[in-house]
Design a protein around this motif. Structure first.
Motif, PDB file in Angstrom:
ATOM      1  N   SER A 222      37.210  27.047  37.198  1.00 37.50           N
ATOM      2  CA  SER A 222      36.543  26.990  38.496  1.00 37.50           C
ATOM      3  C   SER A 222      36.571  28.309  39.257  1.00 37.50           C
ATOM      4  O   SER A 222      35.556  28.745  39.816  1.00 37.50           O
ATOM      5  CB  SER A 222      37.170  25.882  39.351  1.00 37.50           C
ATOM      6  OG  SER A 222      38.568  26.112  39.532  1.00 37.50           O
ATOM      7  N   TYR A 223      37.721  28.986  39.285  1.00 35.71           N
ATOM      8  CA  TYR A 223      37.824  30.211  40.072  1.00 35.71           C
ATOM      9  C   TYR A 223      37.406  31.463  39.291  1.00 35.71           C
ATOM     10  O   TYR A 223      37.519  32.575  39.797  1.00 35.71           O
ATOM     11  CB  TYR A 223      39.249  30.376  40.627  1.00 35.71           C
ATOM     12  CG  TYR A 223      40.337  30.329  39.575  1.00 35.71           C
ATOM     13  CD1 TYR A 223      40.731  31.462  38.890  1.00 35.71           C
ATOM     14  CD2 TYR A 223      40.957  29.127  39.269  1.00 35.71           C
ATOM     15  CE1 TYR A 223      41.721  31.425  37.932  1.00 35.71           C
ATOM     16  CE2 TYR A 223      41.956  29.060  38.303  1.00 35.71           C
ATOM     17  CZ  TYR A 223      42.325  30.216  37.632  1.00 35.71           C
ATOM     18  OH  TYR A 223      43.303  30.174  36.678  1.00 35.71           O
ATOM     19  N   GLN A 253      45.547  20.317  36.623  1.00 37.94           N
ATOM     20  CA  GLN A 253      44.580  20.722  37.650  1.00 37.94           C
ATOM     21  C   GLN A 253      43.570  21.721  37.090  1.00 37.94           C
ATOM     22  O   GLN A 253      42.378  21.640  37.407  1.00 37.94           O
ATOM     23  CB  GLN A 253      45.316  21.320  38.843  1.00 37.94           C
ATOM     24  CG  GLN A 253      46.124  20.316  39.645  1.00 37.94           C
ATOM     25  CD  GLN A 253      46.928  20.966  40.758  1.00 37.94           C
ATOM     26  OE1 GLN A 253      47.051  22.200  40.824  1.00 37.94           O
ATOM     27  NE2 GLN A 253      47.503  20.146  41.630  1.00 37.94           N
ATOM     28  N   GLN A 255      42.567  21.916  33.997  1.00 41.36           N
ATOM     29  CA  GLN A 255      41.679  21.164  33.117  1.00 41.36           C
ATOM     30  C   GLN A 255      40.692  20.313  33.904  1.00 41.36           C
ATOM     31  O   GLN A 255      39.553  20.103  33.462  1.00 41.36           O
ATOM     32  CB  GLN A 255      42.504  20.293  32.169  1.00 41.36           C
ATOM     33  CG  GLN A 255      43.344  21.099  31.180  1.00 41.36           C
ATOM     34  CD  GLN A 255      44.287  20.245  30.364  1.00 41.36           C
ATOM     35  OE1 GLN A 255      44.578  19.093  30.700  1.00 41.36           O
ATOM     36  NE2 GLN A 255      44.805  20.807  29.268  1.00 41.36           N
ATOM     37  N   ALA A 256      41.114  19.854  35.083  1.00 45.50           N
ATOM     38  CA  ALA A 256      40.243  19.036  35.917  1.00 45.50           C
ATOM     39  C   ALA A 256      39.312  19.870  36.793  1.00 45.50           C
ATOM     40  O   ALA A 256      38.431  19.325  37.472  1.00 45.50           O
ATOM     41  CB  ALA A 256      41.086  18.117  36.795  1.00 45.50           C
ATOM     42  N   GLY A 257      39.512  21.176  36.796  1.00 44.87           N
ATOM     43  CA  GLY A 257      38.682  22.050  37.614  1.00 44.87           C
ATOM     44  C   GLY A 257      39.041  22.057  39.077  1.00 44.87           C
ATOM     45  O   GLY A 257      38.232  22.461  39.925  1.00 44.87           O
ATOM     46  N   THR A 258      40.274  21.634  39.389  1.00 46.56           N
ATOM     47  CA  THR A 258      40.688  21.552  40.796  1.00 46.56           C
ATOM     48  C   THR A 258      41.747  22.580  41.173  1.00 46.56           C
ATOM     49  O   THR A 258      42.144  22.653  42.342  1.00 46.56           O
ATOM     50  CB  THR A 258      41.238  20.152  41.109  1.00 46.56           C
ATOM     51  OG1 THR A 258      42.360  19.873  40.255  1.00 46.56           O
ATOM     52  CG2 THR A 258      40.160  19.092  40.892  1.00 46.56           C
ATOM     53  N   TYR A 259      42.211  23.371  40.196  1.00 46.91           N
ATOM     54  CA  TYR A 259      43.260  24.345  40.502  1.00 46.91           C
ATOM     55  C   TYR A 259      42.680  25.499  41.311  1.00 46.91           C
ATOM     56  O   TYR A 259      41.630  26.047  40.976  1.00 46.91           O
ATOM     57  CB  TYR A 259      43.888  24.890  39.227  1.00 46.91           C
ATOM     58  CG  TYR A 259      45.069  25.805  39.495  1.00 46.91           C
ATOM     59  CD1 TYR A 259      46.338  25.286  39.680  1.00 46.91           C
ATOM     60  CD2 TYR A 259      44.900  27.182  39.597  1.00 46.91           C
ATOM     61  CE1 TYR A 259      47.421  26.108  39.946  1.00 46.91           C
ATOM     62  CE2 TYR A 259      45.977  28.015  39.860  1.00 46.91           C
ATOM     63  CZ  TYR A 259      47.235  27.471  40.033  1.00 46.91           C
ATOM     64  OH  TYR A 259      48.303  28.291  40.317  1.00 46.91           O
ATOM     65  N   ALA A 260      43.376  25.851  42.384  1.00 44.93           N
ATOM     66  CA  ALA A 260      42.940  26.965  43.235  1.00 44.93           C
ATOM     67  C   ALA A 260      44.125  27.884  43.485  1.00 44.93           C
ATOM     68  O   ALA A 260      45.112  27.468  44.102  1.00 44.93           O
ATOM     69  CB  ALA A 260      42.383  26.451  44.551  1.00 44.93           C
TER      70      ALA A 260
END
Length: 291
Positions: A222-223, A253, A255-260
């Motif tokens: 994601s990032y 997170q 893997q789920a695309g939610t890690y920030a």
């Protein structure tokens, strides 16, 4: 500080700002590479900054090597008078120290190590005068680190410890390089820490692993959607020790695309840093955790 200029074949000029790595040398190198980029010199095709040096690639059919050499020396005078201030960011990188994956790997290569009877981090703690691994981890993660260059393999950052010279950790590389290093290993060689962006050979001591990807050529993280490489020179890093439960949660997170990643924008002044290293570091860490 007087730079040394040499030709590298027919298409490169190598500029060594200083023989020793320091933030002062890095800022001169950074200022010079920025000035070269802004000058848009016809014939310059690539600028590659390093820890205390940089290299310029050029087309000799478009600019004579001696003319480029003279132009670079002119730009050095401007760079050395520039105020050493950098608008950058500080990033928190979680580290699972003494993880099972780097431990399994280092045990397979003890015959290549200075101390076959100890783990890498035990060896590093001992030769740096720490009475325990816990105290060494506290020193490694306690102060911020400066990303002085990115490279060797795609996305790999070289990080310089932001403490006075007497407190800097020094650890030699393996006697002979390993043929394997887990992806995202946090390593150490000489005066530099690093993060192995991909799995492969390596010679740095292995202290732990981060769950945070720093290189993604597919740009599915994601990032990393805007650019496949996370780090850039001038970034400031704070290691955050985590345990297995926190590591697994962070991997989930990602893997789920939610890690920030935790990131804060900061202004770094080299003059302020040299005048008060610990005070500057404290202000940087305050900015990282300010809500």
């Amino acid at each position: 500080m007087s730079s040394r200029y040499t030709f590298g074949g027919d298409e490169h000029i190598f500029v060594e700002v200083d023989e020793a790595m320091s933030l002062d040398a890095f800022f001169v190198s950074l200022s010079m590479t920025n000035a070269i980029r802004e000058a848009q010199i016809d014939g310059v095709t690539e600028i590659c900054p390093a820890n205390a040096s940089f290299q310029v690639k050029f087309d000799p059919d478009r600019i004579h090597p001696d003319d480029l050499m003279a132009r670079l020396k002119e730009l050095e005078e401007t760079a050395e008078t520039a105020e050493p201030v950098l608008d950058t960011r500080i990033v928190e990188i979680p580290v699972y120290y003494q993880d099972p994956w780097t431990h399994e790997t280092l045990m397979r290569f003890r015959e290549r190590h200075q101390d076959p009877e100890a783990t890498d981090i035990e060896y590093a703690a001992r030769i740096n005068g720490y009475d325990s691994v816990a105290a060494f981890i506290e020193a490694h993660s306690g102060a911020p680190w400066f990303v002085s260059m990115v490279g060797f393999v795609s996305g790999l950052p070289f990080l310089y410890q932001m403490v006075d010279r007497e407190r800097q950790i020094q650890v030699p590389k393996y006697l002979r390089p390993r043929t394997d290093t887990p992806k995202l290993t946090v390593g150490y060689g000489g005066c530099f820490s690093c993060v192995y962006s991909v799995r492969g050979a390596g010679g740095y001591q292995m202290f732990g692993i981060t769950p945070m990807p720093i290189f993604d050529p597919e740009q599915t993280v994601s990032y990393l959607e805007d650019f496949m490489v996370f780090f850039k020179p001038g970034d400031i890093v704070k290691w955050k020790p985590i345990d297995r439960q926190e590591y697994d949660a962070a991997v989930a997170q990602v893997q789920a695309g939610t890690y920030a990643p935790r990131i804060a924008k900061v202004r770094f002044s080299l003059n302020d840093y040299n005048a008060d290293i610990d005070g500057t570091n404290a202000r940087l860490l305050e900015a990282l955790h300010a809500d």
